[in-house]
Motif scaffolding. Structure first.
Motif, PDB file in Angstrom:
ATOM      1  N   ASP A   1     -60.343 -27.086 -82.976  1.00  0.00           N
ATOM      2  CA  ASP A   1     -61.305 -27.408 -84.033  1.00  0.00           C
ATOM      3  C   ASP A   1     -61.125 -26.532 -85.274  1.00  0.00           C
ATOM      4  OD1 ASP A   1     -62.444 -29.366 -82.447  1.00  0.00           O
ATOM      5  OD2 ASP A   1     -63.877 -27.959 -81.557  1.00  0.00           O
ATOM      6  N   THR A   2     -60.774 -25.279 -85.060  1.00  0.00           N
ATOM      7  CA  THR A   2     -60.741 -24.316 -86.168  1.00  0.00           C
ATOM      8  C   THR A   2     -59.339 -24.034 -86.687  1.00  0.00           C
ATOM      9  OG1 THR A   2     -60.592 -22.457 -84.631  1.00  0.00           O
ATOM     10  CG2 THR A   2     -62.808 -23.146 -85.319  1.00  0.00           C
ATOM     11  N   GLY A   3     -58.316 -24.246 -85.834  1.00  0.00           N
ATOM     12  CA  GLY A   3     -56.995 -23.726 -86.151  1.00  0.00           C
ATOM     13  C   GLY A   3     -56.982 -22.234 -85.917  1.00  0.00           C
ATOM     14  N   LEU A   4     -55.896 -21.575 -86.311  1.00  0.00           N
ATOM     15  CA  LEU A   4     -55.835 -20.131 -86.149  1.00  0.00           C
ATOM     16  C   LEU A   4     -54.929 -19.512 -87.200  1.00  0.00           C
ATOM     17  CD1 LEU A   4     -53.518 -18.873 -83.280  1.00  0.00           C
ATOM     18  CD2 LEU A   4     -53.357 -21.173 -84.206  1.00  0.00           C
ATOM     19  N   CYS A   5     -55.110 -18.214 -87.385  1.00  0.00           N
ATOM     20  CA  CYS A   5     -54.226 -17.402 -88.221  1.00  0.00           C
ATOM     21  C   CYS A   5     -53.346 -16.571 -87.291  1.00  0.00           C
ATOM     22  CB  CYS A   5     -55.027 -16.481 -89.140  1.00  0.00           C
ATOM     23  SG  CYS A   5     -56.122 -17.341 -90.294  1.00  0.00           S
ATOM     24  N   VAL A   6     -52.137 -16.298 -87.720  1.00  0.00           N
ATOM     25  CA  VAL A   6     -51.198 -15.490 -86.946  1.00  0.00           C
ATOM     26  C   VAL A   6     -50.818 -14.263 -87.760  1.00  0.00           C
ATOM     27  CG1 VAL A   6     -48.917 -15.401 -85.867  1.00  0.00           C
ATOM     28  CG2 VAL A   6     -50.284 -17.499 -85.718  1.00  0.00           C
ATOM     29  N   VAL A   7     -50.985 -13.080 -87.180  1.00  0.00           N
ATOM     30  CA  VAL A   7     -50.567 -11.833 -87.822  1.00  0.00           C
ATOM     31  C   VAL A   7     -49.527 -11.175 -86.921  1.00  0.00           C
ATOM     32  CG1 VAL A   7     -51.263  -9.588 -88.726  1.00  0.00           C
ATOM     33  CG2 VAL A   7     -52.830 -11.530 -88.899  1.00  0.00           C
ATOM     34  N   ASP A   8     -48.311 -11.014 -87.436  1.00  0.00           N
ATOM     35  CA  ASP A   8     -47.198 -10.452 -86.668  1.00  0.00           C
ATOM     36  C   ASP A   8     -46.943  -9.031 -87.164  1.00  0.00           C
ATOM     37  OD1 ASP A   8     -44.887  -9.946 -85.259  1.00  0.00           O
ATOM     38  OD2 ASP A   8     -43.899 -11.831 -85.780  1.00  0.00           O
ATOM     39  N   TRP A   9     -47.320  -8.046 -86.348  1.00  0.00           N
ATOM     40  CA  TRP A   9     -47.222  -6.623 -86.702  1.00  0.00           C
ATOM     41  C   TRP A   9     -45.835  -6.098 -86.344  1.00  0.00           C
ATOM     42  CZ3 TRP A   9     -51.695  -3.736 -88.317  1.00  0.00           C
ATOM     43  CH2 TRP A   9     -52.883  -4.471 -88.339  1.00  0.00           C
ATOM     44  N   GLY A  10     -45.160  -5.472 -87.319  1.00  0.00           N
ATOM     45  CA  GLY A  10     -43.792  -5.015 -87.078  1.00  0.00           C
ATOM     46  C   GLY A  10     -42.917  -6.212 -86.751  1.00  0.00           C
ATOM     47  N   CYS A  11     -42.993  -7.231 -87.603  1.00  0.00           N
ATOM     48  CA  CYS A  11     -42.474  -8.569 -87.282  1.00  0.00           C
ATOM     49  C   CYS A  11     -40.961  -8.643 -87.201  1.00  0.00           C
ATOM     50  CB  CYS A  11     -42.972  -9.581 -88.310  1.00  0.00           C
ATOM     51  SG  CYS A  11     -42.225  -9.404 -89.962  1.00  0.00           S
ATOM     52  N   GLY A  12     -40.239  -7.631 -87.733  1.00  0.00           N
ATOM     53  CA  GLY A  12     -38.787  -7.764 -87.773  1.00  0.00           C
ATOM     54  C   GLY A  12     -38.406  -9.006 -88.545  1.00  0.00           C
ATOM     55  N   GLN A  13     -37.650  -9.888 -87.926  1.00  0.00           N
ATOM     56  CA  GLN A  13     -37.211 -11.118 -88.588  1.00  0.00           C
ATOM     57  C   GLN A  13     -38.156 -12.291 -88.317  1.00  0.00           C
ATOM     58  OE1 GLN A  13     -32.776 -11.540 -88.192  1.00  0.00           O
ATOM     59  NE2 GLN A  13     -32.975  -9.565 -87.151  1.00  0.00           N
ATOM     60  N   GLY A  14     -39.355 -11.988 -87.841  1.00  0.00           N
ATOM     61  CA  GLY A  14     -40.352 -13.027 -87.630  1.00  0.00           C
ATOM     62  C   GLY A  14     -40.224 -13.748 -86.304  1.00  0.00           C
ATOM     63  N   LEU A  15     -39.503 -13.153 -85.343  1.00  0.00           N
ATOM     64  CA  LEU A  15     -39.222 -13.837 -84.089  1.00  0.00           C
ATOM     65  C   LEU A  15     -40.494 -14.171 -83.323  1.00  0.00           C
ATOM     66  CD1 LEU A  15     -36.382 -12.968 -81.626  1.00  0.00           C
ATOM     67  CD2 LEU A  15     -38.690 -13.372 -80.779  1.00  0.00           C
TER      68      LEU A  15
ATOM     69  N   VAL B   1     -35.447  -5.892 -95.970  1.00  0.00           N
ATOM     70  CA  VAL B   1     -34.533  -7.009 -95.754  1.00  0.00           C
ATOM     71  C   VAL B   1     -34.998  -7.870 -94.570  1.00  0.00           C
ATOM     72  CG1 VAL B   1     -32.944  -5.674 -94.295  1.00  0.00           C
ATOM     73  CG2 VAL B   1     -32.088  -7.636 -95.564  1.00  0.00           C
ATOM     74  N   ALA B   2     -35.536  -7.248 -93.537  1.00  0.00           N
ATOM     75  CA  ALA B   2     -36.055  -8.024 -92.400  1.00  0.00           C
ATOM     76  C   ALA B   2     -37.299  -8.799 -92.802  1.00  0.00           C
ATOM     77  CB  ALA B   2     -36.370  -7.080 -91.231  1.00  0.00           C
ATOM     78  N   ARG B   3     -38.156  -8.163 -93.567  1.00  0.00           N
ATOM     79  CA  ARG B   3     -39.399  -8.821 -94.006  1.00  0.00           C
ATOM     80  C   ARG B   3     -39.098 -10.054 -94.858  1.00  0.00           C
ATOM     81  NH1 ARG B   3     -41.324  -4.653 -95.995  1.00  0.00           N
ATOM     82  NH2 ARG B   3     -40.943  -5.041 -98.204  1.00  0.00           N
ATOM     83  N   GLU B   4     -38.118  -9.926 -95.744  1.00  0.00           N
ATOM     84  CA  GLU B   4     -37.755 -11.060 -96.591  1.00  0.00           C
ATOM     85  C   GLU B   4     -37.177 -12.201 -95.752  1.00  0.00           C
ATOM     86  OE1 GLU B   4     -35.145  -9.436 -99.493  1.00  0.00           O
ATOM     87  OE2 GLU B   4     -36.708  -8.183-100.404  1.00  0.00           O
ATOM     88  N   ARG B   5     -36.324 -11.851 -94.782  1.00  0.00           N
ATOM     89  CA  ARG B   5     -35.760 -12.899 -93.932  1.00  0.00           C
ATOM     90  C   ARG B   5     -36.867 -13.557 -93.105  1.00  0.00           C
ATOM     91  NH1 ARG B   5     -30.625 -12.535 -89.720  1.00  0.00           N
ATOM     92  NH2 ARG B   5     -29.418 -12.148 -91.621  1.00  0.00           N
ATOM     93  N   ALA B   6     -37.785 -12.770 -92.573  1.00  0.00           N
ATOM     94  CA  ALA B   6     -38.892 -13.331 -91.789  1.00  0.00           C
ATOM     95  C   ALA B   6     -39.692 -14.333 -92.616  1.00  0.00           C
ATOM     96  CB  ALA B   6     -39.804 -12.212 -91.295  1.00  0.00           C
ATOM     97  N   GLY B   7     -39.950 -13.995 -93.871  1.00  0.00           N
ATOM     98  CA  GLY B   7     -40.701 -14.905 -94.734  1.00  0.00           C
ATOM     99  C   GLY B   7     -39.974 -16.223 -94.925  1.00  0.00           C
ATOM    100  N   ARG B   8     -38.657 -16.153 -95.098  1.00  0.00           N
ATOM    101  CA  ARG B   8     -37.888 -17.384 -95.286  1.00  0.00           C
ATOM    102  C   ARG B   8     -37.871 -18.220 -94.008  1.00  0.00           C
ATOM    103  NH1 ARG B   8     -34.293 -13.680 -97.577  1.00  0.00           N
ATOM    104  NH2 ARG B   8     -32.672 -14.063 -96.013  1.00  0.00           N
ATOM    105  N   ILE B   9     -37.728 -17.544 -92.877  1.00  0.00           N
ATOM    106  CA  ILE B   9     -37.680 -18.273 -91.609  1.00  0.00           C
ATOM    107  C   ILE B   9     -39.002 -18.990 -91.344  1.00  0.00           C
ATOM    108  CG2 ILE B   9     -37.595 -17.982 -89.098  1.00  0.00           C
ATOM    109  CD1 ILE B   9     -35.500 -15.753 -89.603  1.00  0.00           C
TER     110      ILE B   9
END
Length: 244
Positions: A78-92, A121-129
């Protein structure tokens, strides 16, 4: 690197791993272990990101897929959700979460994704992925700075539950768990929060840091804490068949 970071909703993070490894020469593969810093250094180049995925990508994906079924995604219809990835690396971890929802609860909307990472560089790649998944809306990257992170909670959709991912980060000795717990409490204020925390294979004294973090965060009690061997089926790259 554009091809490395591109995914579509019909693909998985494994496609990112394949494209990353395809950029590596045989010499790169032989030297990857020595250059990787055992996966805990702050990476500063695209080649170092490829080293990490070659060595640890498949293990990391297998671990997330083992524990993501514990998350009650059907509750978020009903609400959906938000996702927060801490120390996300490449967003895996965030990418695997998007894929798990696609498999199990396609009607659940991901209202926003926040990717927190030390490496530029990892943060930028994670955003693109993550931006490559059409089902992941409002993708933003945040530098690992406690003052900046403390404002994340104000940036999330009001009244929407939040899934916080701590994958291969709480066990890192350089992370001040006390300071992080204070920031985490600020980020979760006013939101119903869920946490999925997993650790790499490590000595027990490092794994215990996960338990310590839960003790520091008032009112947060782990549902499961265990050391397990997890098979990595169909391993294509670095030859370790299991992780813990």
């Amino acid at each position: 690197d554009g091809d490395v970071a591109m995914v579509s909703d019909g693909q998985s993070f494994n496609a990112v791993i394949d494209r990353s490894v395809a950029q590596m020469s045989e010499t790169d593969r032989r030297l990857a272990w020595g250059r990787s810093g055992r996966g805990v250094r702050v990476y500063v180049s695209e080649s170092q990101l490829n080293d990490y995925l070659y060595l640890y990508g498949e293990i990391h994906v297998a671990k997330m897929r083992r524990f993501l079924p514990s998350v009650p995604f059907d509750d978020f219809g009903d609400t959906g959700l938000c996702v927060v990835d801490w120390g996300c690396g490449q967003g895996l971890a965030a990418a695997c979460t998007v894929e798990e929802i696609r498999r199990r609860a396609e009607g659940v909307k991901i209202r926003c994704v926040r990717l927190i990472e030390m490496s530029d560089v990892a943060r930028e790649r994670a955003g693109r992925i993550l931006s490559g998944y059409s089902s992941a809306r409002d993708v933003r990257t945040i530098k690992w700075n406690l003052e900046e992170i403390s404002r994340v909670g104000l940036d999330l959709c009001p009244g929407v539950p939040v899934l916080h991912l701590f994958s291969n980060i709480l066990d890192v000795p350089a992370i001040d768990l006390e300071a992080l717990s204070q920031v985490f409490r600020k980020c979760t204020a006013g939101h119903k929060s869920y946490v999925l925390s997993v650790s790499p294979k490590s000595p027990l004294e490092r794994a215990v840091r996960l338990k310590e973090f839960f003790k520091l965060v008032s009112g947060l009690k782990p549902l499961e804490f265990s050391m397990q061997s997890i098979s990595v089926p169909g391993r294509k790259y670095y030859p370790f068949p299991t992780c813990s």
